[in-house]
Design an enzyme around this catalytic site. Structure first.
Site, PDB file in Angstrom:
ATOM      1  N   ASP A 194     -36.298  31.949   3.754  1.00 16.32           N
ATOM      2  CA  ASP A 194     -34.809  31.727   5.076  1.00 16.32           C
ATOM      3  C   ASP A 194     -34.883  32.865   6.204  1.00 16.32           C
ATOM      4  O   ASP A 194     -34.739  34.333   6.082  1.00 16.32           O
ATOM      5  CB  ASP A 194     -33.300  31.046   4.620  1.00 16.32           C
ATOM      6  CG  ASP A 194     -33.888  30.195   3.263  1.00 16.32           C
ATOM      7  OD1 ASP A 194     -34.232  29.966   3.510  1.00 16.32           O
ATOM      8  OD2 ASP A 194     -32.470  30.013   2.185  1.00 16.32           O
ATOM      9  N   ASP A 245     -35.198  24.093   5.471  1.00 13.31           N
ATOM     10  CA  ASP A 245     -34.284  23.118   5.048  1.00 13.31           C
ATOM     11  C   ASP A 245     -33.973  22.399   6.666  1.00 13.31           C
ATOM     12  O   ASP A 245     -33.076  21.684   6.924  1.00 13.31           O
ATOM     13  CB  ASP A 245     -33.679  24.525   5.098  1.00 13.31           C
ATOM     14  CG  ASP A 245     -33.905  25.310   4.370  1.00 13.31           C
ATOM     15  OD1 ASP A 245     -34.230  24.871   2.633  1.00 13.31           O
ATOM     16  OD2 ASP A 245     -33.671  26.766   4.211  1.00 13.31           O
TER      17      ASP A 245
END
Length: 162
Positions: free
Chosen positions: A142, A158
């Site tokens: 991320d 995501d």
């Protein structure tokens, strides 16, 4: 007491499949478009993760827009918002099952609305992007961080899952 009618499931399945074949003959190209969308999202996700992490190796955190948006390296060993930390195998299995179920549904539900189909295609692409990371690395990379609000650090996959 009323007598229950016996349902002829074989006839229902035969009717469904005949109807489905007729729809596929007219709309086969939808499968190709959806596959292309999944491929584009998957490539964008994996390339962005690679580029962001290579770039951030030198910085750790890079403020792109002051007080608004940063790039930051986060190894997410769980799911969104930090839940299920350390449950990589379980998350991989569950995500894989969900992706397979969505693909089967999309294969047979050609009559569904375009909005539902594209939403499910987005979820599928995002799920595959995160599965690739979990299998290859043991975590999900991320890197997008909004600093003006308390929000999870995330990636392109995501964004498409949500």
């Amino acid at each position: 007491m009323a007598k229950q009618e016996k349902i002829d499931y074989k006839a229902k399945v035969k009717t469904f499949l005949a109807d489905w074949v007729g729809v596929v003959k007219k709309k086969w190209w939808i499968y190709l478009v959806e596959l292309a969308v999944v491929a584009i999202i998957l490539v964008a996700d994996l390339l962005s993760k690679q580029a962001a992490w290579e770039y951030l190796e030198n910085y750790g955190v890079k403020e792109l827009i002051p007080h608004l948006f940063n790039l930051v390296m986060v190894k997410n060993m769980g799911a969104g918002f930090g839940i299920f930390q350390g449950k990589t195998i379980a998350l991989t299995v569950v995500t894989f099952i969900v992706v397979i179920c969505i693909c089967v549904y999309l294969f047979f539900a050609l009559k569904e609305s375009e909005w539902l189909r594209i939403s499910l295609v987005f979820v599928t692409a995002g799920g595959i992007g995160n599965i690739v990371d979990r299998i290859a690395l043991g975590y999900v990379r991320d890197f997008f961080e909004f600093t003006f609000v308390d929000f999870a650090i995330f990636n392109i996959a995501d964004a498409f899952v949500t």
